[in-house]
Design a protein around this motif. Sequence first.
Motif, PDB file in Angstrom:
ATOM      1  N   SER A  31      14.288   8.291   7.979  1.00  0.00           N
ATOM      2  CA  SER A  31      13.566   8.889   6.854  1.00  0.00           C
ATOM      3  C   SER A  31      12.064   8.883   7.133  1.00  0.00           C
ATOM      4  O   SER A  31      11.401   7.856   6.963  1.00  0.00           O
ATOM      5  N   PRO A  32      11.515  10.015   7.574  1.00  0.00           N
ATOM      6  CA  PRO A  32      10.068  10.068   7.851  1.00  0.00           C
ATOM      7  C   PRO A  32       9.259   9.720   6.586  1.00  0.00           C
ATOM      8  O   PRO A  32       8.201   9.108   6.687  1.00  0.00           O
ATOM      9  N   ARG A  33       9.799  10.062   5.432  1.00  0.00           N
ATOM     10  CA  ARG A  33       9.052   9.852   4.192  1.00  0.00           C
ATOM     11  C   ARG A  33       8.866   8.349   3.928  1.00  0.00           C
ATOM     12  O   ARG A  33       7.746   7.874   3.730  1.00  0.00           O
ATOM     13  N   TYR A  34       9.977   7.604   3.947  1.00  0.00           N
ATOM     14  CA  TYR A  34       9.868   6.165   3.685  1.00  0.00           C
ATOM     15  C   TYR A  34       8.988   5.494   4.742  1.00  0.00           C
ATOM     16  O   TYR A  34       8.238   4.570   4.443  1.00  0.00           O
ATOM     17  N   PHE A  35       9.116   5.960   5.967  1.00  0.00           N
ATOM     18  CA  PHE A  35       8.343   5.356   7.056  1.00  0.00           C
ATOM     19  C   PHE A  35       6.846   5.524   6.779  1.00  0.00           C
ATOM     20  O   PHE A  35       6.078   4.564   6.822  1.00  0.00           O
ATOM     21  N   ALA A  36       6.445   6.753   6.448  1.00  0.00           N
ATOM     22  CA  ALA A  36       5.014   7.040   6.229  1.00  0.00           C
ATOM     23  C   ALA A  36       4.497   6.271   5.010  1.00  0.00           C
ATOM     24  O   ALA A  36       3.405   5.681   5.056  1.00  0.00           O
ATOM     25  N   ILE A  37       5.292   6.222   3.945  1.00  0.00           N
ATOM     26  CA  ILE A  37       4.845   5.508   2.733  1.00  0.00           C
ATOM     27  C   ILE A  37       4.635   4.031   3.053  1.00  0.00           C
ATOM     28  O   ILE A  37       3.643   3.418   2.656  1.00  0.00           O
ATOM     29  N   ARG A  38       5.564   3.455   3.824  1.00  0.00           N
ATOM     30  CA  ARG A  38       5.442   2.022   4.122  1.00  0.00           C
ATOM     31  C   ARG A  38       4.243   1.728   5.013  1.00  0.00           C
ATOM     32  O   ARG A  38       3.622   0.684   4.891  1.00  0.00           O
ATOM     33  N   ILE A  39       3.915   2.643   5.914  1.00  0.00           N
ATOM     34  CA  ILE A  39       2.718   2.433   6.756  1.00  0.00           C
ATOM     35  C   ILE A  39       1.478   2.430   5.850  1.00  0.00           C
ATOM     36  O   ILE A  39       0.600   1.560   5.959  1.00  0.00           O
ATOM     37  N   ALA A  40       1.401   3.403   4.925  1.00  0.00           N
ATOM     38  CA  ALA A  40       0.237   3.493   4.040  1.00  0.00           C
ATOM     39  C   ALA A  40       0.137   2.220   3.194  1.00  0.00           C
ATOM     40  O   ALA A  40      -0.954   1.637   3.055  1.00  0.00           O
ATOM     41  N   LEU A  41       1.271   1.748   2.684  1.00  0.00           N
ATOM     42  CA  LEU A  41       1.253   0.533   1.852  1.00  0.00           C
ATOM     43  C   LEU A  41       0.850  -0.694   2.672  1.00  0.00           C
ATOM     44  O   LEU A  41       0.139  -1.573   2.181  1.00  0.00           O
ATOM     45  N   SER A  42       1.291  -0.719   3.928  1.00  0.00           N
ATOM     46  CA  SER A  42       0.926  -1.844   4.796  1.00  0.00           C
ATOM     47  C   SER A  42      -0.582  -1.896   4.999  1.00  0.00           C
ATOM     48  O   SER A  42      -1.176  -2.975   5.016  1.00  0.00           O
ATOM     49  N   ILE A  43      -1.181  -0.723   5.169  1.00  0.00           N
ATOM     50  CA  ILE A  43      -2.638  -0.697   5.394  1.00  0.00           C
ATOM     51  C   ILE A  43      -3.347  -1.299   4.173  1.00  0.00           C
ATOM     52  O   ILE A  43      -4.236  -2.148   4.309  1.00  0.00           O
ATOM     53  N   VAL A  44      -2.891  -0.911   2.981  1.00  0.00           N
ATOM     54  CA  VAL A  44      -3.516  -1.451   1.765  1.00  0.00           C
ATOM     55  C   VAL A  44      -3.285  -2.957   1.682  1.00  0.00           C
ATOM     56  O   VAL A  44      -4.230  -3.737   1.498  1.00  0.00           O
ATOM     57  N   SER A  45      -2.044  -3.383   1.855  1.00  0.00           N
ATOM     58  CA  SER A  45      -1.791  -4.811   1.633  1.00  0.00           C
ATOM     59  C   SER A  45      -2.393  -5.669   2.746  1.00  0.00           C
ATOM     60  O   SER A  45      -2.681  -6.838   2.540  1.00  0.00           O
ATOM     61  N   LEU A  46      -2.644  -5.083   3.927  1.00  0.00           N
ATOM     62  CA  LEU A  46      -3.309  -5.832   5.004  1.00  0.00           C
ATOM     63  C   LEU A  46      -4.803  -5.950   4.758  1.00  0.00           C
ATOM     64  O   LEU A  46      -5.412  -6.985   5.049  1.00  0.00           O
ATOM     65  N   SER A  47      -5.406  -4.880   4.242  1.00  0.00           N
ATOM     66  CA  SER A  47      -6.869  -4.867   4.087  1.00  0.00           C
ATOM     67  C   SER A  47      -7.307  -5.746   2.919  1.00  0.00           C
ATOM     68  O   SER A  47      -8.352  -6.383   2.979  1.00  0.00           O
ATOM     69  N   ALA A  48      -6.472  -5.793   1.858  1.00  0.00           N
ATOM     70  CA  ALA A  48      -6.904  -6.484   0.635  1.00  0.00           C
ATOM     71  C   ALA A  48      -7.336  -7.938   0.884  1.00  0.00           C
ATOM     72  O   ALA A  48      -8.440  -8.310   0.465  1.00  0.00           O
ATOM     73  N   PRO A  49      -6.544  -8.781   1.576  1.00  0.00           N
ATOM     74  CA  PRO A  49      -6.978 -10.181   1.724  1.00  0.00           C
ATOM     75  C   PRO A  49      -8.315 -10.332   2.454  1.00  0.00           C
ATOM     76  O   PRO A  49      -9.101 -11.217   2.124  1.00  0.00           O
ATOM     77  N   PHE A  50      -8.555  -9.431   3.423  1.00  0.00           N
ATOM     78  CA  PHE A  50      -9.827  -9.558   4.169  1.00  0.00           C
ATOM     79  C   PHE A  50     -11.012  -9.167   3.294  1.00  0.00           C
ATOM     80  O   PHE A  50     -12.069  -9.792   3.347  1.00  0.00           O
ATOM     81  N   ALA A  51     -10.831  -8.165   2.463  1.00  0.00           N
ATOM     82  CA  ALA A  51     -11.896  -7.788   1.534  1.00  0.00           C
ATOM     83  C   ALA A  51     -12.120  -8.942   0.555  1.00  0.00           C
ATOM     84  O   ALA A  51     -13.268  -9.278   0.211  1.00  0.00           O
ATOM     85  N   VAL A  52     -11.022  -9.618   0.154  1.00  0.00           N
ATOM     86  CA  VAL A  52     -11.139 -10.762  -0.768  1.00  0.00           C
ATOM     87  C   VAL A  52     -11.959 -11.881  -0.113  1.00  0.00           C
ATOM     88  O   VAL A  52     -12.859 -12.458  -0.728  1.00  0.00           O
ATOM     89  N   ILE A  53     -11.678 -12.157   1.165  1.00  0.00           N
ATOM     90  CA  ILE A  53     -12.412 -13.233   1.865  1.00  0.00           C
ATOM     91  C   ILE A  53     -13.910 -12.923   1.867  1.00  0.00           C
ATOM     92  O   ILE A  53     -14.761 -13.772   1.580  1.00  0.00           O
ATOM     93  N   THR A  54     -14.262 -11.668   2.206  1.00  0.00           N
ATOM     94  CA  THR A  54     -15.679 -11.279   2.306  1.00  0.00           C
ATOM     95  C   THR A  54     -16.362 -11.384   0.939  1.00  0.00           C
ATOM     96  O   THR A  54     -17.466 -11.930   0.828  1.00  0.00           O
ATOM     97  N   LEU A  55     -15.670 -10.892  -0.094  1.00  0.00           N
ATOM     98  CA  LEU A  55     -16.272 -10.942  -1.433  1.00  0.00           C
ATOM     99  C   LEU A  55     -16.402 -12.392  -1.923  1.00  0.00           C
ATOM    100  O   LEU A  55     -17.372 -12.762  -2.567  1.00  0.00           O
ATOM    101  N   THR A  56     -15.382 -13.213  -1.595  1.00  0.00           N
ATOM    102  CA  THR A  56     -15.435 -14.618  -2.028  1.00  0.00           C
ATOM    103  C   THR A  56     -16.630 -15.329  -1.383  1.00  0.00           C
ATOM    104  O   THR A  56     -17.311 -16.142  -2.016  1.00  0.00           O
ATOM    105  N   LYS A  57     -16.884 -15.001  -0.119  1.00  0.00           N
ATOM    106  CA  LYS A  57     -18.054 -15.604   0.569  1.00  0.00           C
ATOM    107  C   LYS A  57     -19.331 -15.274  -0.217  1.00  0.00           C
ATOM    108  O   LYS A  57     -20.151 -16.138  -0.510  1.00  0.00           O
ATOM    109  N   SER A  58     -19.475 -13.959  -0.575  1.00  0.00           N
ATOM    110  CA  SER A  58     -20.681 -13.545  -1.312  1.00  0.00           C
ATOM    111  C   SER A  58     -20.746 -14.274  -2.653  1.00  0.00           C
ATOM    112  O   SER A  58     -21.807 -14.741  -3.069  1.00  0.00           O
ATOM    113  N   LEU A  59     -19.586 -14.404  -3.299  1.00  0.00           N
ATOM    114  CA  LEU A  59     -19.554 -15.057  -4.616  1.00  0.00           C
ATOM    115  C   LEU A  59     -19.985 -16.517  -4.490  1.00  0.00           C
ATOM    116  O   LEU A  59     -20.786 -17.024  -5.271  1.00  0.00           O
ATOM    117  N   MET A  60     -19.471 -17.182  -3.466  1.00  0.00           N
ATOM    118  CA  MET A  60     -19.801 -18.599  -3.253  1.00  0.00           C
ATOM    119  C   MET A  60     -21.294 -18.763  -3.012  1.00  0.00           C
ATOM    120  O   MET A  60     -21.938 -19.678  -3.543  1.00  0.00           O
TER     121      MET A  60
END
Length: 610
Positions: A31-60
């Motif tokens: 299923s090309p559709r499920y494959f593409a959707i999961r790649i897009a979701l992976s990019i979001v869920s991978l990027s979020a924690p790193f953005a959180v780390i950077t913002l937390t540093k600024s907050l601290m």
Amino acid sequence: MKRGHGRKAAKGAADFFKVIWYCMKTLWGTSPRYFAIRIALSIVSLSAPFAVITLTKSLMELLASGYAQASAANAAIGQCLALSLALLALNVLGRAADTLDAYYSGLQRDAMEASVKYRIMEKAAGLDLSFFDSTAFYNEVCDADRNSPLITSTAFYAMDLARYLVQFLVAFAYLFRVSPALPFAFVASAIPCTVVQIKQVEAIYGFQRQYLGEERKMQYTSDVLLLREFAKDVRVYNLFPFISRKFRDIWNALFSKKRGISLRHTRALLALFALPEAVAAASLFLLGASVVMGRRTIGDYTFLQGAMAQTLSGVYLVISSYAQLSDGKMRIQNYMRFLGFPNKVCENGTLELGTGLFCIEFKNVSFRYDDGLPWVLKNVSFSFHSRQKIALVGANGSGKSTVVKLLLRFYDPVEGQILVDGKDIREYGLASYRRHFSTVFQDYSNYAFNVRESVGLSDVSRANDEAGILAALRESGADAFVSGFPQGLDTYLTRRYEENGQELSGGQWQKMAIARACFRKADIYVLDEPSAALDAQSEDEVFRMFHAMHEGKGAVLISHRLSNVHLSDMILVLDHGTLAEQGTHKELMAADGAYAHMYRLQAEKYKDVG
Ligand code: ADP
């Protein structure tokens, strides 16, 4: 020696990437559709924690600064609110991506499992019959079938591995910014447990492959207790204690071996998993000390903590998905090998066998089922045309069914040739050739579908030809009992497919199989012992009806009751794989050979009974 190791490692790595590539291709293909959707979701869920780390540093760092003036404090509170909201948004986004990913991965898994199962069924259905003669091959089929959910999981591990590798590499880069040596120390500390985990899965899978035969035996013993065909014996002979003991004996031996392998590796893992944790604790201590000494900020500390948590989870996830993949790699390779099994009966013939009369000639045909096995047919030669009825007679094991199997091209002759209109049978397209035959085998199959389907299976393109189905039922004599079924042609047979199915007797099943053969519009009807389960009267009717309805059609008949075959245009007598006699009933009786002897013996018996 070293070069040998290097080559082995390179081959291992190449195989590994081949498997990952194959998994990705299969997932994409499902299923090309499920494959593409999961790649897009992976990019979001991978990027979020790193953005959180950077913002937390600024907050601290914002929180740790002193604010002497009220205006500066107010501005900082505003910034704090903005950062907190941004953190909230990121965390929600990350969670949402994970939740959606779980939803789509469920769908993708179902689709992939069905597609793997479908490919295994498709491959098995197209394989040479000879594959089913071999226990080793049968193990392979069972292995591929049993492993089909694991094959799907392996494709998912490949996807997870790619994702966790990205997480790990980004975390690596983050750590590198704090201290270049640190990420390398992490990697080094994780290597020993990675190696042990991979060795563990390899050992367990190797073990499973080695004892595949034992697992098949266990499966067989459970089948004996679970399947209907054994149910009567199991009850009458009280077989449970005997069969279950066989099951337990094999299980106990396998379990203790497997536990030994797991225990050895688990002990090592317990010690080795402490290494990356020790590196993390030491780094945090050193950084904490430099914060106390004023060389680093509290923001740096939280940043390191976050980056390290990501790296550690990245390392563990990479290790576990890599280990799972190493295990699955072998399953995928077996699956790829299974799908690639080449047939010996090649389908590269291109000639079309058209309608109309054709001639078949066995020319010096010799055959054995495998190289080491005894010859089953030796130098057999005869010919007939597609409007003749021929009969094969001879003792059990003399080679009659084998002649039929060669005629239908389930196997090819080892020596000699089968010619159709003077051309080698192999030059014809397999489907176009087999289209001219219809068969009832000795070990005919009983289908749990309804009567209409059970008969129509022999020519699914005419599945709606009700008149044809009724005629076939009449011809085989099955109409006598089918007409009594409340749902007529829509009655299901047995309760395996439908709850309210109808059970049949041995003779009734045989009539269903004969009806199925009669429904097909063929040129040559092959009946291999079609009447073994019929009573004398039914048998007589079947043969009479068969001769009447298939006037002008060809037939190959095998029957031990010679009274059934004496009307045939030609009778071939086989003896230990050689053609002992050949001719019409009259000719063979006049020759007074083996056939005449057998015929008289049977006639005497009937006379005695009469
Ligand atoms: P018949 O139909 O005359 O009873 P078959 O053609 O079935 O005899 O069998 C001839 C011989 O071939 C027998 O000795 C039988 O054991 C052997 N044979 C049949 N099928 C196989 C097989 N799939 N693998 C190995 N040997 C087989």
